[in-house]
Design an enzyme around this catalytic site. Structure first.
Site, mmCIF file in Angstrom:
data_model
loop_
_atom_site.group_PDB
_atom_site.id
_atom_site.type_symbol
_atom_site.label_atom_id
_atom_site.label_comp_id
_atom_site.label_asym_id
_atom_site.label_seq_id
_atom_site.Cartn_x
_atom_site.Cartn_y
_atom_site.Cartn_z
ATOM 1 N N GLN A 75 70.421 87.925 100.790
ATOM 2 C CA GLN A 75 69.505 88.724 100.888
ATOM 3 C C GLN A 75 69.126 89.130 102.283
ATOM 4 O O GLN A 75 68.297 89.654 102.431
ATOM 5 C CB GLN A 75 68.185 88.498 100.357
ATOM 6 C CG GLN A 75 67.510 87.245 100.419
ATOM 7 C CD GLN A 75 66.548 86.669 99.628
ATOM 8 O OE1 GLN A 75 66.970 86.100 98.481
ATOM 9 N NE2 GLN A 75 65.195 86.749 99.819
ATOM 10 N N CYS A 81 64.841 88.633 96.635
ATOM 11 C CA CYS A 81 65.338 87.414 95.855
ATOM 12 C C CYS A 81 65.341 87.812 94.381
ATOM 13 O O CYS A 81 66.235 87.777 93.687
ATOM 14 C CB CYS A 81 64.624 86.112 96.219
ATOM 15 S SG CYS A 81 62.818 86.178 95.723
ATOM 16 N N HIS A 375 59.668 82.575 94.855
ATOM 17 C CA HIS A 375 61.060 82.816 94.827
ATOM 18 C C HIS A 375 61.736 82.908 93.424
ATOM 19 O O HIS A 375 61.174 82.096 92.633
ATOM 20 C CB HIS A 375 61.730 81.802 95.721
ATOM 21 C CG HIS A 375 63.236 81.933 96.090
ATOM 22 N ND1 HIS A 375 63.521 83.195 96.732
ATOM 23 C CD2 HIS A 375 64.024 81.207 96.064
ATOM 24 C CE1 HIS A 375 64.725 83.048 96.848
ATOM 25 N NE2 HIS A 375 65.248 81.822 96.563
ATOM 26 N N ASN A 396 71.546 80.363 94.494
ATOM 27 C CA ASN A 396 70.460 81.325 95.514
ATOM 28 C C ASN A 396 71.104 82.484 96.008
ATOM 29 O O ASN A 396 72.276 82.882 95.857
ATOM 30 C CB ASN A 396 70.196 80.118 96.696
ATOM 31 C CG ASN A 396 68.839 80.494 97.024
ATOM 32 O OD1 ASN A 396 68.105 81.265 96.851
ATOM 33 N ND2 ASN A 396 68.424 79.473 98.032
#
Length: 457
Positions: A75, A81, A375, A396
């Site tokens: 990102q 996110c 997140h 992630n």
């Protein structure tokens, strides 16, 4: 002022006195190892001093169950996110259907529509609160962040349903999709200007119909700015790719909705958000929503079912063991190391390093502003031992540098303390929880911690 002058100064009962300071100094010096701790922290910092090497050794990147995923995404310098996690959840199904080794949706495409929809959502909320004082808490809250990058699962669903999805090659990243700070500042500046105009014209007697006509002109300006920042979203495109067998494929003239219908075999209605917020004001077994939280007017509300941690964990585990990734929201900044990608409650022994106990519970951390969801990421694996999960594999969206090639590893203890939300299919929930989905939600105030948006970068 010298210490002697300080000791002779009269102080009130609620002030720090010389006698109090003498007691504090005596207490600190009464334990010899505190000086060693002081020197270590002054030289190396608290995290290096408190680092627990044994915790790192336990958190291996080996899992009994893993899902095949595509290349790690990034990102970059944006707070998308939640959007990356949502698209990474969907792409697994697309890759399986098309026999692809990797695939990535366009995040810039959904970002464009999210910004435009958030602008409309904000202006509508301004119209709804025209009779509130400008200095009221609700108006101040609305003005604080009209159009940031953050979001929630239901907001992601609203965008996908309304606008479809496209491959990344069709609408690639731009400078400001990857580095959104200045774009957001200028869009926010314009929206606050629009809010001032609408409120001022209301005070001068303009009707709601007149203000809504004004709003359309305002949205036109926002659209113009977004096109310059991000480019115009595609209306039709050709989808071309090679599969794992090196076979070339082409599907020409697709719309974003056609691409969604053909290549994303997922029923978004099957997914629900389940949270663990163990505070006294949110009993388990209830549905919740948050006032003024959303992005698409006319879309579905942001809804959560609050359950105990074991119910939430078992639902996530069942979905993973069935081979499907799990979108989740957490407070990623707590007890983690970015370089190693480890999230573990025992990673830093701050209590020993500072000779001070930390005793806030998960509920206390929510109530007193110490923690909230910051997140969103995706579970793509889990290690099960003796029928229980002990660590979780995390995909992630920070690129390949952090963790192990961009993947993180989470201890089950960290899951309990700092994970707040998972998105699972209804079938993985107990019957009594599914029944709650039919109930009217309890409406929480905008500033409730469950109204936080996943925005960490």
């Amino acid at each position: 002022m010298s210490s002697e002058d300080f000791s002779q100064t009269a102080v009130s009962a609620d002030a720090i006195s010389a006698e109090m300071m003498e007691r504090f100094k005596a207490d600190f010096r009464s334990v010899p190892h505190r000086r060693a701790l002081m020197n270590a922290v002054r030289k190396s910092g608290i995290q290096a001093t408190a680092w627990n090497q044994d915790a790192m050794a336990r958190m291996t990147y080996t899992f009994s169950n893993e899902i095949e995923t595509g290349e790690i995404t990034s990102q970059k310098q944006s707070g998308r996110c939640w959007m990356f996690a949502g698209l990474n959840t969907l792409r697994v199904h697309t890759m399986r259907q098309l026999n692809l080794k990797t695939f990535e949706f366009s995040q810039a495409y959904l970002m464009f529509w999210d910004k435009l929809e958030k602008a409309n959502y904000f202006l509508e909320n301004i119209l709804e609160t025209l009779d509130e004082e400008t200095g009221s808490r609700v108006v101040a809250w609305l003005l604080s962040a009209p159009l940031n990058d953050g979001g929630q699962w239901d907001m992601f669903v609203n965008l996908v349903r309304k606008y479809g999805v496209v491959p990344k090659s069709v609408m690639p990243e731009t400078f400001h999709s990857s580095s959104s700070g200045m774009m957001n500042r200028l869009l926010t500046l314009k929206l606050r200007e629009h809010a001032a105009t609408l409120r001022r014209q209301h005070q001068q007697g303009a009707s709601l119909a007149e203000l809504r006509a004004q709003k359309q002109a305002m949205l036109n300006e926002i659209h113009r700015m977004l096109c310059i920042f991000l480019g115009e979203p595609p209306e039709r495109f050709d989808f071309e790719y090679r599969d794992k067998d090196n076979q070339f494929r082409r599907d020409a003239g697709l719309t974003p909705h056609q691409f969604l219908e053909r290549y994303v075999p997922v029923d978004l209605d099957e997914y629900v958000s389940v949270i663990h917020a163990p505070t006294a004001d949110k009993p388990f077994g209830k549905m919740y929503t948050v006032k003024y939280l959303g992005n698409v007017k006319g879309g579905r509300d942001v809804l959560y079912v609050n359950v105990d941690i074991e119910t939430l964990k078992q639902a996530a585990l069942r979905q993973l063991l069935d081979g499907e990734p799990v979108w989740f929201g957490c407070d990623v900044g707590k007890m983690y190391d970015r370089d190693t990608g480890i999230l573990d409650t025992s990673l830093y022994d701050y209590a020993a390093a500072l000779d001070v106990d930390f005793q806030l519970s998960k509920a206390d951390r929510l109530d007193y502003g110490e923690s909230l969801m910051t997140h969103a990421m995706v579970f793509t694996g889990v290690n099960v031992a003796d029928g229980r999960p002990n660590r979780w594999k995390v995909e992630n969206s920070w690129g390949k540098e952090p963790g192990q090639d961009g993947y993180f590893v989470m201890s089950d203890a960290w899951f309990d303390e700092f994970l707040y939300q998972v998105v699972v299919k209804k079938k993985y929930l107990p019957e009594e929880v599914r029944a709650v989905l039919k109930e009217e939600p309890v409406v929480l105030p905008p500033w409730d911690p469950m109204g936080s948006l996943a925005i960490m970068r």
